[in-house]
Scaffold this motif. Sequence first.
Motif, PDB file in Angstrom:
ATOM      1  N   UNK A  92       0.839  -1.189   0.000  1.00  8.09           N
ATOM      2  CA  UNK A  92       0.000   0.000   0.000  1.00  8.09           C
ATOM      3  C   UNK A  92       0.881   1.248   0.000  1.00  8.09           C
ATOM      4  N   UNK A  93       0.427   2.276  -0.717  1.00  8.36           N
ATOM      5  CA  UNK A  93       1.158   3.551  -0.801  1.00  8.36           C
ATOM      6  C   UNK A  93       2.607   3.325  -1.251  1.00  8.36           C
ATOM      7  N   UNK A  94       2.758   2.380  -2.182  1.00  8.61           N
ATOM      8  CA  UNK A  94       4.094   2.075  -2.697  1.00  8.61           C
ATOM      9  C   UNK A  94       4.651   3.271  -3.451  1.00  8.61           C
ATOM     10  N   UNK A  98       5.401   9.215  -5.637  1.00  8.61           N
ATOM     11  CA  UNK A  98       4.436   9.092  -6.724  1.00  8.61           C
ATOM     12  C   UNK A  98       3.004   9.259  -6.216  1.00  8.61           C
ATOM     13  N   UNK A  99       2.709   8.600  -5.110  1.00  4.02           N
ATOM     14  CA  UNK A  99       1.354   8.683  -4.545  1.00  4.02           C
ATOM     15  C   UNK A  99       1.040  10.118  -4.112  1.00  4.02           C
ATOM     16  N   UNK A 100       2.027  10.809  -3.599  1.00  3.86           N
ATOM     17  CA  UNK A 100       1.831  12.206  -3.183  1.00  3.86           C
ATOM     18  C   UNK A 100       1.486  13.078  -4.391  1.00  3.86           C
ATOM     19  N   UNK A 137      -5.237   1.582  -2.603  1.00  2.00           N
ATOM     20  CA  UNK A 137      -4.583   2.846  -2.240  1.00  2.00           C
ATOM     21  C   UNK A 137      -5.287   4.010  -2.936  1.00  2.00           C
ATOM     22  N   UNK A 138      -5.580   3.838  -4.231  1.00  3.85           N
ATOM     23  CA  UNK A 138      -6.292   4.886  -4.972  1.00  3.85           C
ATOM     24  C   UNK A 138      -7.647   5.183  -4.341  1.00  3.85           C
TER      25      UNK A 138
END
Length: 293
Positions: A92-94, A98-100, A137-138
Motif C-alpha cells: 500500500x502507498x508504494x 508518486x502517490x503524493x 490505495x487509490x
Amino acid sequence: MSASFSKSITLKKDFKIQDDEFLQLRDFIYKQSGIYIGDNRKYLLENRLANRLKEHNLKSFGEYFYFLRYDVNRKIELNKLFEVITTNETSFFRNPPQIKVFQDIILKELIQTKRSKAQKYMHIWSAGCSTGEEPYTMSIVLHELLGSELPLWRIRITANDLSQSVLAAARRGIYSQYALRTTPPEIVRKYFNEEKPGRFVVQDSVKQLVDFGQINLSDRFQLKKVPRSDIVFCRNVVIYFDDEMKKNVINSFYDNLLPGGYLFIGHSESLHNISRAFRPIHHPGALVYLKEG
C-alpha cells in the motif's frame, strides 16, 4: 541443512531444462502473455517451473510444454504458469513520492476540473494490480480527498491482472503488516480492521470503488473493452515485455486515456524509445505522462 533447502536442491538436479525446451516454453509464454524471457534467464524457468513438473508427475520440461498445449486441464495450468513467472511484490502507498503527486497534484486538479464542468464521474485503471494494494490505495486517496462528497460522485477503479490467484487475494482484501509498511498509521486505523494481530482487512467502503478482473495486456481486444480512463497506473509491469510489446501496450494506454489524462509507470521506468505520444511532466520525486488534447 533444512529439509526444504535440501528439497529445492533436489528439484534443481532432477529438472534441467534443455535448450529446445527453453525455446518452446519461452515462445509459448510470450505468445500467451506478451512476457518475454531472455536467453540469459533460462535459469528462471528452470527454477520457477520445477514444482509444476512435480505437481503433475512430469519427467521433463518438454512434457510440461505438451501438457500446456493439449491436456484437458491446460487452462487451469496456464493460470498457474502466469502465477509463477510473474513477481507480485507490492505494498500500500508504494513509492510515496508518486502517490503524493497523484493525490496532491493530479487528482486535485482533475477533481477541480470536473467540478467546474459539473461532471462528477471518474474512471481510473490499475493495469497490473497484483494483490490489490495499488487500486485500494487509490480508493483510500479518493476517500481522503472527497470525504462526505464522495457519494455524490460516480467513481470506478478498474483493477486488472493476469493471475487469477492474485485477483482472488485482492478481492478478499486481507493483508499482513508487511503490506502496510509504507502506509501512514492513521490511514491504517481509518480504513482497515485488524481482525487479529498482524492481520488487516480493507473496509467495505474502500472495496466498493474497485472492480477486479483478469486481463492479458497482450490481447488488444481485451484492452479495448476497458472504459476510457482519466488516469492509468501501470507500474513495474512493462519491464516484463520486449520492445514491441511495450510499444503496443503503451499505445493501448494512450488510446484508452481521455484527453488530458495521465499515465503513471514505475518510478524506475521510462517511455524513452517507447513512445513520444505523451508529454512527460516532472514533479518532485515523480515523472508522469500527459495525453494532451
